[in-house]
Every structure is written in C-alpha cells, then in structure tokens.
Design a protein around this motif. Sequence first.
Motif, PDB file in Angstrom:
ATOM      1  N   UNK A   1       3.590 -13.252  -4.638  1.00  0.00           N
ATOM      2  CA  UNK A   1       4.619 -12.222  -4.504  1.00  0.00           C
ATOM      3  C   UNK A   1       3.977 -10.867  -4.762  1.00  0.00           C
ATOM      4  N   UNK A   2       4.332  -9.897  -3.898  1.00  0.00           N
ATOM      5  CA  UNK A   2       3.771  -8.550  -4.002  1.00  0.00           C
ATOM      6  C   UNK A   2       4.872  -7.570  -4.387  1.00  0.00           C
ATOM      7  N   UNK A   3       4.587  -6.767  -5.388  1.00  0.00           N
ATOM      8  CA  UNK A   3       5.478  -5.680  -5.801  1.00  0.00           C
ATOM      9  C   UNK A   3       4.722  -4.376  -5.630  1.00  0.00           C
ATOM     10  N   UNK A   4       5.363  -3.378  -5.004  1.00  0.00           N
ATOM     11  CA  UNK A   4       4.697  -2.104  -4.754  1.00  0.00           C
ATOM     12  C   UNK A   4       5.679  -0.962  -4.946  1.00  0.00           C
ATOM     13  N   UNK A   5       5.239   0.109  -5.600  1.00  0.00           N
ATOM     14  CA  UNK A   5       6.101   1.276  -5.811  1.00  0.00           C
ATOM     15  C   UNK A   5       5.236   2.507  -6.001  1.00  0.00           C
ATOM     16  N   UNK A   6       5.800   3.648  -5.584  1.00  0.00           N
ATOM     17  CA  UNK A   6       5.079   4.909  -5.735  1.00  0.00           C
ATOM     18  C   UNK A   6       5.551   5.907  -4.699  1.00  0.00           C
ATOM     19  N   UNK A   7       4.640   6.795  -4.272  1.00  0.00           N
ATOM     20  CA  UNK A   7       4.982   7.811  -3.283  1.00  0.00           C
ATOM     21  C   UNK A   7       5.371   7.154  -1.961  1.00  0.00           C
ATOM     22  N   UNK A   8       6.416   7.654  -1.328  1.00  0.00           N
ATOM     23  CA  UNK A   8       7.044   6.981  -0.196  1.00  0.00           C
ATOM     24  C   UNK A   8       6.084   6.643   0.933  1.00  0.00           C
ATOM     25  N   UNK A   9       5.311   7.617   1.423  1.00  0.00           N
ATOM     26  CA  UNK A   9       4.440   7.362   2.567  1.00  0.00           C
ATOM     27  C   UNK A   9       3.339   6.365   2.214  1.00  0.00           C
ATOM     28  N   UNK A  10       2.836   6.420   0.984  1.00  0.00           N
ATOM     29  CA  UNK A  10       1.801   5.483   0.555  1.00  0.00           C
ATOM     30  C   UNK A  10       2.329   4.057   0.525  1.00  0.00           C
ATOM     31  N   UNK A  11       3.505   3.865  -0.048  1.00  0.00           N
ATOM     32  CA  UNK A  11       4.043   2.516  -0.189  1.00  0.00           C
ATOM     33  C   UNK A  11       4.476   1.956   1.168  1.00  0.00           C
ATOM     34  N   UNK A  12       4.990   2.805   2.042  1.00  0.00           N
ATOM     35  CA  UNK A  12       5.317   2.340   3.396  1.00  0.00           C
ATOM     36  C   UNK A  12       4.062   1.881   4.125  1.00  0.00           C
ATOM     37  N   UNK A  13       2.980   2.643   3.981  1.00  0.00           N
ATOM     38  CA  UNK A  13       1.722   2.259   4.620  1.00  0.00           C
ATOM     39  C   UNK A  13       1.169   0.966   4.024  1.00  0.00           C
ATOM     40  N   UNK A  14       1.256   0.831   2.690  1.00  0.00           N
ATOM     41  CA  UNK A  14       0.779  -0.382   2.039  1.00  0.00           C
ATOM     42  C   UNK A  14       1.575  -1.599   2.493  1.00  0.00           C
ATOM     43  N   UNK A  15       2.872  -1.443   2.610  1.00  0.00           N
ATOM     44  CA  UNK A  15       3.719  -2.556   3.084  1.00  0.00           C
ATOM     45  C   UNK A  15       3.350  -2.957   4.504  1.00  0.00           C
ATOM     46  N   UNK A  16       3.048  -1.985   5.338  1.00  0.00           N
ATOM     47  CA  UNK A  16       2.665  -2.297   6.719  1.00  0.00           C
ATOM     48  C   UNK A  16       1.339  -3.055   6.763  1.00  0.00           C
ATOM     49  N   UNK A  17       0.379  -2.636   5.940  1.00  0.00           N
ATOM     50  CA  UNK A  17      -0.895  -3.358   5.869  1.00  0.00           C
ATOM     51  C   UNK A  17      -0.665  -4.790   5.403  1.00  0.00           C
ATOM     52  N   UNK A  18       0.161  -4.958   4.382  1.00  0.00           N
ATOM     53  CA  UNK A  18       0.432  -6.303   3.861  1.00  0.00           C
ATOM     54  C   UNK A  18       1.034  -7.203   4.930  1.00  0.00           C
ATOM     55  N   UNK A  19       1.988  -6.675   5.666  1.00  0.00           N
ATOM     56  CA  UNK A  19       2.690  -7.490   6.667  1.00  0.00           C
ATOM     57  C   UNK A  19       1.856  -7.699   7.925  1.00  0.00           C
ATOM     58  N   UNK A  20       1.328  -6.611   8.482  1.00  0.00           N
ATOM     59  CA  UNK A  20       0.690  -6.675   9.790  1.00  0.00           C
ATOM     60  C   UNK A  20      -0.765  -7.126   9.748  1.00  0.00           C
ATOM     61  N   UNK A  21      -1.458  -6.809   8.651  1.00  0.00           N
ATOM     62  CA  UNK A  21      -2.887  -7.113   8.592  1.00  0.00           C
ATOM     63  C   UNK A  21      -3.231  -8.250   7.636  1.00  0.00           C
TER      64      UNK A  21
END
Length: 275
Positions: free
Chosen positions: A228-248
């Motif tokens: 399980x992954x939990x991520x929080x912080x600055x909006x653009x950073x966390x959106x990018x991190x979520x995309x990497x987690x899902x897509x890559x």
Amino acid sequence: MNDMTIQQPDLSVVRVRHALKARLLRATRVQSVTPHLLRVTVAGADLEGFESASFDDHVKVFFPVPGEDKPLMPVFGPNGPIFSAQEPRPVSRDFTPRRYDADAGELDIEFALHGTGPATHWAAQARVGQYLGIGGPRGSMIIPTSFDWHMLIGDETALPAIARRVEELPAGTRVIALMEVGQPDARIPFDTKADLSAEWRFRSEAEFPGAGLLAALREIAMPEGEGYVWAAGESSLIRAARQVLCDERGIDKKRIRAASYWKRGVDAVHETIDD
C-alpha cells in the motif's frame, strides 16, 4: 490430512467518523525539530475526548486574528462549523495530529516553516501560553498494518504523518519512506521498530522541484507481495508521483492514498487526489 484454510488478513481500508467539537487549547511547549519544522504541544480541558485513529488524520487549526490572543471559535453543527456573523472569521489551516497522549492531556502539532502564510507566521512567533483552536478530526481512514509492505511518499508537510506512521507500524513491518525536502538539514530522525528504508531527496540539488523524488520513485525496487502506498505533499508533485506509480510501476489505484496538502501559489489547499 488436515484440510485447514489459511485465513488471509483483511486489507480493507476503513473509514470511521468522529464527533466534531471546537477545542480552545493553550501551548505548553514549543520545540524546534529542525530549522524547518516546529513542534507545538497544546493542552487544556477542551482536549478531553479527542480522537485520532489514523496517522494521516487532519484537524482544523484556528489562529487568532491580529490584535487578539485567542481565536474566535465556531460552533459545530450537523453541516460543519458555524461562525458568528458579527465577528471576523478566524483563519484556519489543516494539520496532522502528530501525537496525542490522553493520559498526559497533550496534543502535538508540527508546523512546516515554509512560505509566508498565516500558519507559518504564527509558528514563527509561537510562545508557551498562546492559544490555538482545534476542530476535528471529522473522521479517520484506517489503513491496515498487515500489508506485506508500505510505501510513504511526501515533502516537509507530510513528515509529521510519515513519522507517526513509522512509529505506529508493528515490529518487522517492511516500510519504504521516500521524501523530498529543501536541504539536508530538513531531515528528521525516525523512531520505529519497523523494517524501515528511508530515502531523502533535496530540492537544493535537483534540476526542478520534484525531480529527485520522481527519479527515485522510478528507480526504487518495488517489494513483492501486497503493498500500500501513501503519498502527500505539494499538489503537482503528488499528482506526478501517483501517475508514475500507476502508469510506470504498475500499482493498482486502489492501493494508493494520495493527498494534496498544499498547492504552490494557492492558499489553503487540502484535498484527496483521485480520478
């Protein structure tokens, strides 16, 4: 031959609700965790009955208006806070309950000293004896500790939640913490019995904010099993991190909890990030 069924752990993320109450509390300790993170301990009779069931709970912190020593507190009704129409509405921001000790009657709130907003301004002059208001938490999202592994991702604003989580995880639990902060002196120590691998990236050494953290997220070896992954912080950073987690990295969106704790150039942003 014994026909025994091995019971699998329940990995359901569960939401629980809490009764809302406005609490007027007084600072009893002010402690510098790092040059960029300040811990304020508050206490008072209003703290009785406080509940925080998850490491990423958030409370509304109400600050006094200029010239006043106490914040003007709302009354909580069925639809949320109700403020007096005759008085100025207090500024509030969302914060993680870093530590709550019911026996001692103490609550710790940690302030990331970044930017020039009202929370940072108050924290910069915080002294013992000053008052803050607290509302919430409204509810808790309880993420089971029985996953095979946990990953925690965040910037300075997520450090209180990350530190609380690694402290609360059972001994031997595998956890990866991947954090981006401004510079090396913003790192914090972790007190944990979990099997922790902590990775730090620094904006001062990166081409642009988020570059180091996203590169590390692409390179890090993902553990086997249910995670399980939990991520929080600055909006653009966390959106990018979520995309990497899902897509890559192939992580199921159902196994990610992501939140924007702040947004560059915008005041008072706190929201869950999903589709």
